[in-house]
Motif scaffolding. Sequence first.
Motif, PDB file in Angstrom:
ATOM      1  N   VAL A 121      -8.721  -6.480   3.909  1.00 34.69           N
ATOM      2  CA  VAL A 121      -7.903  -5.313   3.616  1.00 34.69           C
ATOM      3  C   VAL A 121      -6.586  -5.492   4.353  1.00 34.69           C
ATOM      4  O   VAL A 121      -6.570  -5.617   5.574  1.00 34.69           O
ATOM      5  N   ASN A 122      -5.494  -5.527   3.622  1.00 34.77           N
ATOM      6  CA  ASN A 122      -4.171  -5.616   4.231  1.00 34.77           C
ATOM      7  C   ASN A 122      -3.314  -4.468   3.716  1.00 34.77           C
ATOM      8  O   ASN A 122      -3.238  -4.252   2.512  1.00 34.77           O
ATOM      9  N   ILE A 126       4.276   0.617   3.787  1.00 34.01           N
ATOM     10  CA  ILE A 126       4.129   2.061   3.940  1.00 34.01           C
ATOM     11  C   ILE A 126       5.495   2.677   3.684  1.00 34.01           C
ATOM     12  O   ILE A 126       6.479   2.299   4.305  1.00 34.01           O
ATOM     13  N   ASN A 127       5.545   3.617   2.734  1.00 33.72           N
ATOM     14  CA  ASN A 127       6.799   4.294   2.389  1.00 33.72           C
ATOM     15  C   ASN A 127       6.596   5.795   2.400  1.00 33.72           C
ATOM     16  O   ASN A 127       5.491   6.275   2.170  1.00 33.72           O
ATOM     17  N   ILE A 128       7.671   6.505   2.636  1.00 33.61           N
ATOM     18  CA  ILE A 128       7.656   7.951   2.455  1.00 33.61           C
ATOM     19  C   ILE A 128       8.472   8.233   1.206  1.00 33.61           C
ATOM     20  O   ILE A 128       9.642   7.883   1.136  1.00 33.61           O
ATOM     21  N   GLU A 129       7.814   8.800   0.196  1.00 39.37           N
ATOM     22  CA  GLU A 129       8.464   9.119  -1.066  1.00 39.37           C
ATOM     23  C   GLU A 129       8.298  10.600  -1.323  1.00 39.37           C
ATOM     24  O   GLU A 129       7.179  11.087  -1.429  1.00 39.37           O
ATOM     25  N   LYS A 130       9.391  11.310  -1.416  1.00 38.55           N
ATOM     26  CA  LYS A 130       9.389  12.765  -1.566  1.00 38.55           C
ATOM     27  C   LYS A 130       8.568  13.351  -0.431  1.00 38.55           C
ATOM     28  O   LYS A 130       8.905  13.181   0.715  1.00 38.55           O
ATOM     29  N   VAL A 134       3.056   6.815   1.094  1.00 32.30           N
ATOM     30  CA  VAL A 134       2.473   5.900   0.126  1.00 32.30           C
ATOM     31  C   VAL A 134       2.119   4.597   0.847  1.00 32.30           C
ATOM     32  O   VAL A 134       2.963   3.991   1.501  1.00 32.30           O
ATOM     33  N   PHE A 135       0.863   4.190   0.725  1.00 28.76           N
ATOM     34  CA  PHE A 135       0.386   2.948   1.297  1.00 28.76           C
ATOM     35  C   PHE A 135       0.152   1.959   0.168  1.00 28.76           C
ATOM     36  O   PHE A 135      -0.524   2.281  -0.809  1.00 28.76           O
ATOM     37  N   LEU A 136       0.712   0.766   0.283  1.00 26.78           N
ATOM     38  CA  LEU A 136       0.399  -0.305  -0.658  1.00 26.78           C
ATOM     39  C   LEU A 136      -0.640  -1.175   0.037  1.00 26.78           C
ATOM     40  O   LEU A 136      -0.417  -1.676   1.137  1.00 26.78           O
TER      41      LEU A 136
END
Length: 162
Positions: A121-122, A126-130, A134-136
């Motif tokens: 698992v990698n 990690i993004n903040i959208e609105k 969000v984790f990819l």
Amino acid sequence: MASTDEQFAQAANHWDLETLYTDLASVKGKRLTPVEKLHLRGLLCGYSPAEIAERLGKNAKGVETDLCATVYRYVKSLLDKCNEKIENWRKIAEWLEDAGYKSQSNAQVPVNSLLPGNSVVNITNINIEKDQIVFLINLRIPTSKVSDISIKDLNLDDNTTN
């Protein structure tokens, strides 16, 4: 000194405070005061009125009187227990737990214990959208050898094998 929102904040880990505040406010007829919320959180953390007073640098009798005049009354009214006597401050948390205000405990289970051996698992991004985080994630779970799996077993029709 910490703000009233920071004190007894650990109550939020185990209780649905926002729903509880809203429901108690509906019984009261207006929002709970910061002090009412603070005293309630103290009770939900397992502190007695005397311990709440000590932690807040207040008079123990004063906190007990406040609780009787506010939080205890609101909880009794909310849970339709107006005729019941509160013989112990712990009753408040028990009643609220029985009424479903306590959050389900989320047992921490390591991801590796849920996956077969050699799984990987990698978290790749990690993004903040609105208003969302969000984790990819790249998840690799070993299966049986490719030669053991036929296209027929995968239920792929002709359109997906282009």
